[in-house]
Structures are given as C-alpha cells and as structure tokens.
Design an enzyme around this catalytic site. Structure first.
Site, short mmCIF file in Angstrom:
data_model
loop_
_atom_site.label_atom_id
_atom_site.label_comp_id
_atom_site.label_asym_id
_atom_site.label_seq_id
_atom_site.Cartn_x
_atom_site.Cartn_y
_atom_site.Cartn_z
N ASP A 79 -75.56 -56.23 30.43
CA ASP A 79 -74.43 -55.46 30.94
C ASP A 79 -73.73 -56.32 32.00
O ASP A 79 -74.29 -57.32 32.47
CB ASP A 79 -74.95 -54.16 31.54
CG ASP A 79 -73.85 -53.31 32.14
OD1 ASP A 79 -72.76 -53.24 31.54
OD2 ASP A 79 -74.07 -52.72 33.21
N PHE A 92 -51.47 -48.22 33.34
CA PHE A 92 -52.10 -49.39 32.72
C PHE A 92 -52.78 -48.99 31.41
O PHE A 92 -53.33 -47.90 31.29
CB PHE A 92 -53.15 -49.98 33.66
CG PHE A 92 -53.92 -51.13 33.07
CD1 PHE A 92 -53.46 -52.42 33.20
CD2 PHE A 92 -55.10 -50.91 32.36
CE1 PHE A 92 -54.15 -53.48 32.65
CE2 PHE A 92 -55.80 -51.97 31.81
CZ PHE A 92 -55.32 -53.26 31.96
N ARG A 116 -60.49 -63.34 39.42
CA ARG A 116 -59.68 -62.35 38.69
C ARG A 116 -58.25 -62.49 39.18
O ARG A 116 -57.97 -62.30 40.37
CB ARG A 116 -60.20 -60.95 38.95
CG ARG A 116 -61.60 -60.72 38.43
CD ARG A 116 -62.22 -59.48 39.04
NE ARG A 116 -61.50 -58.27 38.66
CZ ARG A 116 -62.08 -57.20 38.13
NH1 ARG A 116 -63.37 -57.20 37.90
NH2 ARG A 116 -61.38 -56.14 37.82
N THR A 140 -70.13 -54.94 27.66
CA THR A 140 -69.64 -54.15 28.78
C THR A 140 -68.59 -53.14 28.32
O THR A 140 -67.91 -53.36 27.31
CB THR A 140 -69.03 -55.08 29.86
OG1 THR A 140 -68.50 -54.29 30.91
CG2 THR A 140 -67.92 -55.95 29.29
N GLY A 141 -68.48 -52.06 29.05
CA GLY A 141 -67.43 -51.09 28.80
C GLY A 141 -66.16 -51.42 29.54
O GLY A 141 -65.16 -50.72 29.44
N ARG A 149 -65.11 -53.24 26.24
CA ARG A 149 -64.73 -51.89 25.84
C ARG A 149 -65.73 -51.30 24.84
O ARG A 149 -65.36 -50.72 23.82
CB ARG A 149 -63.31 -51.86 25.24
CG ARG A 149 -62.23 -52.38 26.16
CD ARG A 149 -62.19 -51.69 27.48
NE ARG A 149 -61.78 -50.30 27.41
CZ ARG A 149 -61.83 -49.45 28.44
NH1 ARG A 149 -62.30 -49.84 29.61
NH2 ARG A 149 -61.43 -48.21 28.30
N ASP A 206 -76.54 -48.04 29.50
CA ASP A 206 -77.26 -49.17 28.91
C ASP A 206 -78.57 -48.75 28.24
O ASP A 206 -79.25 -49.59 27.64
CB ASP A 206 -77.58 -50.22 29.99
CG ASP A 206 -76.34 -50.72 30.69
OD1 ASP A 206 -75.36 -51.04 29.99
OD2 ASP A 206 -76.33 -50.78 31.93
#
Length: 1076
Positions: A398, A507, A561, A641-642, A749, A780
């Site tokens: 994760d 967004f 980022r 990962t989500g 996602r 998870d």
C-alpha cells in the site's frame, strides 16, 4: 410533510468483472412500509448489522478443525498407521504412533482455536458498539448488531459510520459533512459529502421521525468508486470529521456493506516448504509401500518350500493352515508397512511445529525492529509461514501510511521562472523567500491569490482536530482540513486576500485539475486553475512556459509532488455564459457527469501560466533504502493504492521504485479512451518485449533502460473481464507478460477487492511466485489475506490490518530485515531440518529392510523396541531442533549488507528434487555401509574374550550405534554457527545414548516381562574389533559428503559460499595481525 419523497432511483453496474445486477431494493425510511395488500409491494428481508470474520463456532470447532488437520497428508497417514496397529498384530505398539499424533493434533487445535477466539473478540467489540437511532421521535441507543435496513441513525463527530448510510441532513447549514475514509481506501484526507436536497432541512429527531420517504437503489456491490453515482452515500468504516452530527438512513448492513464485501475470506495458508514436505512424503510413502510389497512377495516365495513354511520347531495350528491365503498376505503386507513406517516419522512434524513456534520468538525479540516512537515491536500472528519469508518473489505494498507518513511539506514555488524557497515551513507563518518582498509583481501576487482560492480547504471550527487541541499545535493560528493533504501544506502559509467565490469546477482524475471562479473586491472576475503539468501546459497560451516546465520536470525527478497554476480574466458577459452552461449541465438528468466534463473542457482553456509548486509527501524513514534492497534481492515491488495516479507516481519516484531512467508506460482509462484496450496492450507488449532481453532483475544499473507500468482500477476491470466475442481467452496473459518485463508496477485508484484480484492474478500465474502483501488499513485486509504472506503495519489507521495479517511490524523499513535476515535464516534452517529428518530415517529403516533378507522375511526387528521408540524422540531430535533454531550460515550483518544472497535460497532452492535425491541416496549409502560393514565384521564369527559369540541383538546394537553417531556427526559437519547450546545438544545426545544403553542393558528392570538387551551393549564394547568397526564405519559413511562439499565449494561455489570464504580470510588476517 405531505406526500412521499423518492430519495434516490439508481441503477448502477456492479464491480469489475461481474455480471450486471438486474434487481434492486426498495427501502422504506424509518420502516414506514405501505399497508399490506398495496399493489406491487413485496416485503424484502435484509441481514442484520452483524460482522463475522471468525472461522469457527463453539459447535463446529472440533469437527471442522479435525477435518482441516486430517486434510494434511502426514496427519492422515499416521492416523491410518495407528488404526492398523490397533486392528492387527504388528511388530510395534500402537502407542508409538498414537501419542505423537495426538500431541500434534492437540497443539495445532489449541493454537488455531486461540487465534479464532481473538477474531471473535474483535467481532464482538465491533458488533456491540453503541449506535444512536431514532425511534418514535426520540433518540435511542442500541448495539450496532441490532441495526436494520431503514433505521434512521445519528452519528456524531469523530464516530465511525456503523453501516452504509444515505446522508439525509447535517448540523452544518449548507447540508455538507466531512469524512475520512482511511480504513477503506487508505486516504486520510477529508472528503466532502452532501445531504439529499429534499431532506437537508430536517435537523431534529421529531422532523426525521415524521419523514415519509422511500429509496430505490441497487443491490450491494463492492466497488468503492461507484457509490450510487452521487456523494450522499456514507460508507461503513469511514469517520465523521469537522461536523457536529449527521442523520442518515441505513441502506446496506452487516456483511452487505461495501467494507464487508471488500473483505477476503480468511483461508488457511500453507508454505512452499510444507508443500514440498507433502510431496516428499508421497515419494517416501511410495517407497514404503514398495518395500512392504517386495518383502511380502519374497516372504511367500521363501515359504514356498514346505520345510521353510513349517519347520519342525514351529508347526502351524489347524486354524492357521485353513486361513485364507490372500487375507494372510494382506495382513503380512500391513505388518511390513508398520515395521518400515518409521521412514516417515511423526516426530518430524512435531519438531517442525516446535521449530516454527519457538523460532517466531527470535522475530519478536529483535530489538532492531522495535520502534521507539510508537512503542511497538513486531508481532507474529501465525508461525506457520516463517520460512515463507525467505521465498518472497513479489511484494505488493500500500502507499498511504505504509510507504509514506501522509505528512505534506511545502518545499518551493516557481513564479515567472523565479524560484522561491520558504525559510520556515509555513504552518501559518509569513512566507520568506529568496527575493525581497517589495519585488513581487502583479502575476506573482496573482499566483499566491490562486493558491489561497483554488482549493477545497476548510477551516476547522472546533478547538481540536482528531483529538489534538489547538494549544498543542505549535505555531498554528488556525486549523485546516481538505480532501487533498498537499492543499493544506500550500494554503497554510498564504493567508491573505478576500474574494467572493462564484463557482467551483471540482477536481476529477480524468481532467487532473480543478478551477474556481472568483470576484475580487474591485469587481474583476478571475478563473484560477490548478492541476497536473500534463493537464495545464496544453491549455496555456502565454507565460514563462519553458522555464516553469524545466523546473517542474526537475522537481518530478526528485520525487516531489508538483502542481501548475494558471489563470484567465473573465468579462461579465463571459461569466454569464459560463454560469449558464454550468447550470444546464448540473441540472441534466441524464449523462450529467459527461455534460459537466464537456463544459469544463470549454471553460478551461487559453490560460496565462503563473507558476508551479512543489510539495514533499514525506516518506517513511528508510522506505527508499528498503525498496532498493528488496529489488537487489530479486524481489519485484508493486504499489497498490486507492490514491490518484499523480500522487502515487510522485511517491514511487521518491521511494526510488521508479528511477531516473525508468520509462513509464500507462495503461489507464485515458489511454483506453484514445485507443482500444486491445491496441494499448499490444503496443505496450511490443515496447517491453523489444528490450526484454536486456532487462533482468539482476541488473540494477542506473544507465540501463527499464520500464515502469502504471495501471488504474478501471483499466484493470476491463482486463479482468472476458472478451465480448465469448472466447475463453482474455487479456490477462498479455497483461502479465507486460508486467513481467517491467521493473516496477504502480496500480492506482484500486478498490480493496481489486487489490486482492491483482495479488491473486500474480499468485496463480504460470510461474506460481510467492507473494507478500503489506498495508496498514482495513482497505488492505483483502490483499493481505490473499497473498501467501500478509504483513500489517501497526500504523495510524487502526489495527485491522495488523490483526488480520500473518505478521505485523511497526514501520515499512523493518520489512528489509524481516525478509533478508529472518526470512533467509528461517528457510535455510527448516530446509536442512526437513532434508536431515528424511536422511536420518532412511539411514534408520533401510538396514531393517536389508535385515529381512537374512531373517526369512519374518518381520523380525533389527533394533530393540526401546531404540525404535527413542531414536526420533530422544537420541536424534534435540540436536536438529536447536540447529533449526540457532544456525547462521552467514551473519545477520552480512545478509543485510549483501541482499543478493537472498537469491541463493529463492524458488525453494534447498528443497528441489536434486537436493532431495542427493540426501536420499546419501541415506541409502550410509545405511548400506552400516549394515554390510557390520555384517562383514560378523562374518568372521566375532567372539568375546570369554569365548561367547555375538547374537542378533548385538549385531543390531552395533548397527544402531554407528547409525546414531554418524547422523549426529553429519549434523555437526553441517553446523556453521556454534554456540554452547549446539555443543551441549550434539555431544550431550551422544553421551545420553551411551549412558542409556549402559543402564538399559546393565540393570534388570522389574517392570519388563523379558529383557533381551541385558548385558548386550557392554558385551559389544568389550570387543576390540567392535570398537574398530564403529570408528571405521562412521568415517566411511561421512567421507562422501565431506568430499562433495569440498569439491562443490572449490568448483561451483554459491554466492553464500564465496562470502563465507571471504569472511574466513578476513578473520584469519585480523587474527594474524593481532597476534603480531
């Protein structure tokens, strides 16, 4: 309120790869059902809100556990042997098989029962959690498990939602609430949800109780990212934040909630070593049956002569003569099976269980894996998979809370090509930069205004955030929460200017940007846009584009980022047109999201580029070092990962999963919209296969071209779905081929169940690799349960992952030592233990097989009953047990320093057929040496000094003595790490055997009916030739193995052996220097 409200009428598709649901459910809010007989009314039954993760109940524990245990080949085999010993007259007692089997079954049942009791305890805590719901206009409190579909529930701030709810109303005037879904998708950021328009004005219990409404919705499905097509569904496991209270109606309860549907059923995991043991067991079972069959046939061939079948001194009775021949043969066959069954000793399984259980404490006692910040150390929830830690080929991890701390830090901003770096992390302080504040120009000021305005940040109203008081938050003048944690880092430092917010263009992951339309105090209307560089640069018409792009690319390489900021000014007429377009799209009843996207596309263009920001998502300590070490060990690392693609990709760069020269390949929804899935997959396949020859996991040079794949949940759904032409083939194999040739894979996602699907897809691929999943949240749990080994991080998102995992560690960095050191040691130790046990039992039983050729196949035992019983229990068990606990063929520091040594034991290297056959033939060779060496010695009629001749018990004792000393010294030769415990166990076992034999044969024991071993051992030791024979036979038996080790180490050394030689010479050099 008159009439009835229909709150929702939704018909959605189910999760990826499943058939469409055609049925729906009707829910009557507050259980206000229509009167009986109403047309088209069909009462529906729904489950209660009980969550069940346990495996057993009080009533089915014994039969279910016994069934599962006797599915193991070894346990079933020993049960059959025990029953045979009970039914027929056999050379050995049933106790020799029954007691060890009972011990193994009992210990395993107690361990599994305790683990399930802990799951019951956790379920009860969840099911008995108090919940407030409305009944007859009043607020009533009851246990969570008693909640039913249709109940109106009140949830207060910082409480978790007890089931899946439709959001009816909020204490906030605008009908919104803020929610964290860390336990569902791993994101700890705050998300905004909206109450149903028709009910958001209902604020108290009486108004809610008077509500007459029905809900039409689809049946439960596990997809977290298609929640009814609106933002008014509150999921079980999510937590209410920054909102005093909300009212909601239960629509999915218990095991039908999305959280429960994303759980994977807990199944019993078995390690590769145990599977190898079962295969070897079948081989030895075939050998055992062959031995018994051969002896049975030869017995009747031998007895075909009358004088051999009925010698004068052993005449048969009449019933014996009339007994059926086939029944006699079958009974003899079973007797031989029992006589030779020691080739598969139950003591091996007892020793393996003890080695795993005791060995797990070395992990929990490891001080280097203790985290002082949290006060936590590693936990072992099951010791059955210790050795599997040394066989991992894929790690699925994760992101949020596992690789990262989810703690954003503002690093820099680039405005008009100029870089500004804050001296102090913002947190409400004035931003100091590398230029004088008076030099700010108009666009620079606009840039900071854009940061102030283009976000979803909310100001915290209460005195605390997540239980943390304002007074504890140093240097913060106010508290911010947001749906994106990096927005908080940007806004905290820029607290100026007042604007009127007109529109928000939210967004989404396809556009990868968001915009706001605001009116300044002077009446000017601006559209500020913030988003990923790939979505902003194509829409820019002017600004310092090249300079800003260069800075953005540099920051991306450093793993930061990045976000780009742009703007344009709108006239009143332009804004009026924009407002009308947005209003029409928002009110559309069909294809609303598509129409909104089209409007956004028309509005967001012709920007003026202002600048870019860089925010650091802080990695956990040594996360990058851990991933690098795992890759050097030959382990492939995937991130599941989500989170959004851009966020996850930035983290992958920061933790060095994607390197500077990694070419990123995308298999995302956006790509598939531009091309068909078939074309995208085949293009990617051509790209990676063109260079597959040069890409191996052994080569980690920074100059070599390698590939990194990024895939999202929607694309995975299409890959997992069968083709429309109905053919049995699908795209899975092509996808797997692409993944095999990529050095790293990022899956973003992902719904929790999709994470498990990815793990299962790799686990069941043709290579059948050993997989490990690691995560820290309830989202998870499914992949942790699906993987061969599941590891939970004891983190901020609760202990559900740690509780459902096989092992738990405080931080991701501890995975390095867990696999490369502990896993390596566990595997080496248990592999030697298994091979050694089979070896020493071949040495033990093969002489018994040969002896039948010299005793007329009469089932006469070569060894005394005491020796048969104690060989595996006492004489040879403790040395190998402590070898399996203490052995270190190289030091722990060396294994950490040289991750590539992990590959020496990968793919079950020490339990392959080649190694198994070598150990088996070595055992056969030694057994032949024992038996025929002693036989040749006795062939010359060895006598003692008083003229007595050696008998058959003396012969068997001589063979057994050579056997015990040989197998024990063989273990001593294999030992690299000597401690006082090893010395005590190895030499102590040999001393114990001698002392026991002297006492067993030197004393007349009153509890024995007959004592055939009286004075036998002393008589044997009184013979000089016997002493010479023992020493000579031990030497001859050990010599081939010693020669093999020397030759292989010189001619074909492994990486581990080269390191051992290197360390030996270094130690020798140090000793010589210190001696001088």
């Amino acid at each position: 309120m008159t009439g009835e409200i229909v709150i929702a009428s939704i018909s959605e598709n189910t999760c990826a790869g499943e058939e469409n649901w055609v049925d729906s459910r009707t829910i009557y809010v507050g259980h206000r059902e229509p009167p009986p007989g109403t047309e088209a009314y069909i009462p529906q039954r729904f489950p209660d809100n009980r969550i069940v993760s346990s495996k057993y109940t009080f009533w089915n524990f014994v039969p279910k556990n016994l069934f599962e245990q006797f599915r193991r080949i070894a346990n079933f085999y020993f049960l059959i042997i025990f029953l045979v010993q009970l039914i027929i007259d056999t050379p050995t007692s049933p106790v020799t098989s029954g007691l060890p089997l009972l011990f193994v079954i009992t210990v395993t049942a107690i361990k599994q029962g305790y683990e399930d009791w802990l799951r019951h305890k956790a379920d009860n805590a969840m099911n008995q959690y108090p919940v407030h719901f409305i009944q007859h206009g009043k607020l009533v409190r009851k246990q969570s498990r008693k909640l039913r579909v249709g109940d109106i529930v009140m949830v207060k701030e910082d409480e978790t939602f007890p089931c899946d709810l439709i959001f009816l109303s909020s204490s906030r005037e605008d009908g919104t609430c803020f929610v964290t879904t860390a336990s569902l998708d791993g994101e700890s950021s705050h998300k905004t949800h909206y109450a149903v328009q028709d009910t958001k004005a209902f604020h108290n219990e009486q108004e809610m109780d008077a509500l007459h409404a029905t809900i039409e919705c689809e049946q439960p499905q596990p997809d977290l990212y298609k929640p009814l097509g609106s933002e008014n569904l509150l999921l079980r496991g999510a937590t209410l934040k920054n909102t005093e209270k909300i009212f909601g109606v239960a629509i999915y309860t218990g095991m039908e909630t999305k959280m429960a549907l994303n759980y994977q059923a807990k199944s019993q995991k078995r390690s590769a070593v145990e599977k190898s043991m079962n295969v070897f067991l079948i081989v030895y079972l075939c050998i055992l049956i062959s031995k018994a069959l051969i002896n049975t046939v030869l017995k009747y061939v031998w007895q075909s002569e009358p004088f051999r079948d009925e010698p004068w001194y052993n005449q048969k009775t009449e019933p014996e003569r009339k007994r059926n021949l086939f029944l006699r043969a079958f009974t003899d066959f079973l007797a031989f099976m029992v006589l030779f069954n020691y080739i598969i000793p139950v003591s091996m399984y007892v020793t393996v269980e003890m080695q795993k259980f005791l060995g797990s404490y070395f992990l929990t006692w490891d001080e280097e894996m203790f985290d002082e910040d949290t006060g936590e150390g590693p936990l072992v929830n099951t010791s059955d998979l210790n050795e599997e830690l040394g066989q991992i080929e894929y790690v699925f991890t994760d992101k949020t809370g596992t690789l990262t701390e989810n703690n954003m830090e503002f690093v820099e901003c680039c405005i008009e090509g100029h870089v500004y770096v804050p001296h102090v992390i913002c947190n409400g302080q004035i931003l100091h930069d590398s230029k004088d504040a008076s030099s700010f120009f108009w666009r620079e000021e606009l840039f900071f205004r854009a940061l102030c305005l283009c976000h979803t940040v909310q100001v915290k109203d209460d005195d605390s955030v997540d239980g943390l008081k304002k007074s504890q938050l140093s240097r913060r003048s106010c508290i911010y929460i947001s749906s994106s944690p990096d927005e908080v880092a940007l806004v905290e430092g820029i607290q100026r200017y007042v604007f009127e917010l007109l529109e928000v263009l939210s967004f989404d992951s396809v556009r990868r940007r968001m915009s706001v339309i605001v009116r300044s105090s002077t009446g000017h209307i601006f559209l500020f846009c913030k988003g990923a560089d790939s979505s902003i640069f194509p829409r820019v018409k002017e600004g310092k584009i090249d300079q800003i792009r260069s800075r953005v690319e540099r920051n991306a390489v450093e793993g930061l980022r990045t976000l780009c900021v742009a703007y344009k000014e709108l006239t009143a007429e332009e804004y009026s047109k924009v407002q009308k377009l947005l209003q029409n799209a928002k009110l559309a009843l069909q294809d609303r999201e598509k129409k909104l996207a089209e409007v956004y596309e028309k509005i967001e263009r012709d920007f003026i580029l202002l600048g870019a920001t860089a925010v650091e998502d802080r990695l956990q300590e040594k996360a990058a070092d851990t991933i690098e070490a795992l890759q050097k060990a030959g382990i492939k690392v995937w991130v599941l990962t989500g989170d959004k693609m851009e966020t996850a990709a930035a983290t992958c760069y920061a933790c060095k999963l994607f390197r500077r020269n990694t070419q990123i390949l995308e298999l995302t929804t956006k790509k598939i919209e531009e091309q068909s899935l078939h074309d995208v997959l085949f293009d990617l396949s051509k790209t990676v296969l063109r260079h597959s020859g040069s890409l191996t996991r052994d080569t980690l040079s920074t100059d070599m071209q390698d590939y990194g794949l990024i895939i999202d949940g929607a694309a995975l759904s299409l890959i997992m779905k069968p083709r429309q032409d109905g053919s049995s083939g699908n795209y899975r194999e092509l996808f797997l081929e692409i993944c095999r040739n990529c050095s790293a894979v990022l899956c973003c996602r992902m719904a929790p169940l999709q994470k498990a699907q990815i793990v299962k897809l790799i686990k069941l691929s043709k290579e059948h690799p050993i997989t490990l999943a690691i995560g820290d949240g309830a989202n998870d749990v499914s992949m942790i349960l699906e993987a061969h080994v599941g590891i939970g991080i004891i983190g901020k998102e609760g202990r559900q992952a740690a509780r459902n995992s096989d092992y738990a560690i405080p931080k991701f960095k501890h995975l390095k030592k867990m696999l490369l050191v502990h896993g390596h040691f566990y595997y080496v130790r248990i592999s030697e233990l298994v091979q050694y046990f089979f070896y020493k039992n071949v040495c033990f039983i093969f002489p018994q097989f040969l002896y039948q050729f010299f005793c007329g196949f009469s089932q006469q035992t070569l060894y005394d009953t005491a020796y048969l019983t104690l060989y595996n229990i006492s004489f040879t068990s403790l040395p190998i047990l402590f070898y399996g606990l203490m052995e270190q063929h190289v030091s722990a520091d060396t294994l950490k320093r040289e991750p590539s040594l992990y590959r020496d034991v990968a793919k079950n290297a020490l339990l392959r057929w080649r190694a198994f056959i070598y150990w088996t033939f070595l055992g056969v060779f030694d057994a032949v040496v024992f038996f025929f060496g002693a036989y040749l010695l006795y062939d010359n009629t060895v006598v003692t000094s008083n003229g007595q001749m050696f008998g058959n018990w003396t012969f068997g004792t001589l063979v057994f003595t050579v056997l015990v000393f040989t197998v024990t010294l063989k273990l001593a030769l294999d030992t690299h790490y000597w401690t006082w415990i090893n010395h005590f166990m190895i030499w102590g076992s040999l001393v114990f055997y001698v002392v026991f034999s002297l006492l067993w044969g030197g004393i007349i024991w009153p509890f024995l009916n007959y004592q055939r071993m009286y004075y036998v051992f002393m008589q044997m030791l009184s013979s000089g030739p016997a002493w010479l024979g023992i020493i000579l036979l031990i030497t001859v038996s050990l010599l081939p193995d010693v020669l093999k080790k020397v030759l292989c180490r010189q001619l074909w050394p492994t990486a581990t052996e080269r390191i051992q030689v290197k360390i030996f010479f270094i130690l020798k050099l140090v000793f010589c220097i210190t001696s001088l």
